[in-house]
Design a protein around this motif. Structure first.
Motif, mmCIF file in Angstrom:
data_model
loop_
_atom_site.group_PDB
_atom_site.id
_atom_site.type_symbol
_atom_site.label_atom_id
_atom_site.label_comp_id
_atom_site.label_asym_id
_atom_site.label_seq_id
_atom_site.Cartn_x
_atom_site.Cartn_y
_atom_site.Cartn_z
ATOM 1 N N CYS A 55 39.180 17.835 -2.593
ATOM 2 C CA CYS A 55 39.554 19.085 -1.920
ATOM 3 C C CYS A 55 40.400 18.841 -0.676
ATOM 4 O O CYS A 55 40.364 19.625 0.270
ATOM 5 C CB CYS A 55 38.271 19.840 -1.536
ATOM 6 N N GLU A 85 34.560 26.806 -1.793
ATOM 7 C CA GLU A 85 34.476 26.949 -3.249
ATOM 8 C C GLU A 85 34.896 25.656 -3.946
ATOM 9 O O GLU A 85 34.285 25.241 -4.934
ATOM 10 C CB GLU A 85 35.347 28.115 -3.726
ATOM 11 N N CYS A 86 35.924 25.005 -3.424
ATOM 12 C CA CYS A 86 36.359 23.732 -3.992
ATOM 13 C C CYS A 86 35.246 22.698 -3.887
ATOM 14 O O CYS A 86 34.953 21.971 -4.838
ATOM 15 C CB CYS A 86 37.619 23.241 -3.275
ATOM 16 N N ARG A 88 32.018 23.266 -3.638
ATOM 17 C CA ARG A 88 30.935 23.656 -4.554
ATOM 18 C C ARG A 88 31.237 23.199 -5.970
ATOM 19 O O ARG A 88 30.375 22.671 -6.664
ATOM 20 C CB ARG A 88 30.743 25.172 -4.536
ATOM 21 N N GLU A 89 32.456 23.432 -6.401
ATOM 22 C CA GLU A 89 32.865 23.043 -7.746
ATOM 23 C C GLU A 89 32.827 21.525 -7.903
ATOM 24 O O GLU A 89 32.379 20.998 -8.925
ATOM 25 C CB GLU A 89 34.261 23.584 -8.050
ATOM 26 N N GLU A 90 33.291 20.819 -6.887
ATOM 27 C CA GLU A 90 33.256 19.363 -6.929
ATOM 28 C C GLU A 90 31.804 18.865 -7.003
ATOM 29 O O GLU A 90 31.493 17.945 -7.770
ATOM 30 C CB GLU A 90 33.937 18.800 -5.685
ATOM 31 N N ARG A 92 29.237 20.506 -8.243
ATOM 32 C CA ARG A 92 28.740 20.836 -9.579
ATOM 33 C C ARG A 92 29.198 19.789 -10.596
ATOM 34 O O ARG A 92 28.404 19.311 -11.413
ATOM 35 C CB ARG A 92 29.210 22.225 -10.000
ATOM 36 N N ARG A 93 30.472 19.387 -10.509
ATOM 37 C CA ARG A 93 30.989 18.364 -11.431
ATOM 38 C C ARG A 93 30.268 17.034 -11.255
ATOM 39 O O ARG A 93 29.926 16.363 -12.238
ATOM 40 C CB ARG A 93 32.492 18.164 -11.216
#
Length: 115
Positions: A55, A85-86, A88-90, A92-93
């Motif tokens: 990010c 949000e970036c 959070r997504e990272e 999650r991955r």
């Protein structure tokens, strides 16, 4: 607590038994302390820092915005939200990858999450 007993001698047989009993794997297999083995190698073949993120663009944009609008923080809220949000997504991955590498099927619905 007192001082350690200087007459104490470690028993190698007991230490080996404790080590053997605490390692659930076969003989000769090292335990990774619950951490999945993730090869995060950069272009030069070196281990990347775990503090580097994907990010960087969102991070840079949020810092640039706050430098330009330091008196009006609310103007930068979209940049802050994009960075959050970036991340959070990272996260999650990474959790899915950890699950997959640890023998799971990559399904994060049964994992413990902190909200």
């Amino acid at each position: 607590m007192g001082l350690p007993d200087k007459s104490f001698k470690a028993d190698a047989k007991i230490a080996a038994k404790v080590e053997r009993d605490s390692n659930p794997f076969d003989e000769g297999v090292e335990h990774n302390e619950g951490q999945p083995i993730r090869k995060n190698i950069d272009g030069f073949g070196n281990q990347r820092s775990k503090f580097l993120t994907d990010c960087h663009r969102e991070h840079k944009n949020s810092l640039k915005c706050i430098e330009e609008n330091y008196e009006r923080r609310e103007v930068c809220q979209p940049a802050f939200d994009a960075y959050k949000e970036c991340r959070r997504e990272e996260h999650r991955r990474k959790m899915e990858e950890n699950s997959r590498l640890s023998g799971g099927n990559g399904d994060t619905s049964s994992m413990c999450t902190i909200s």
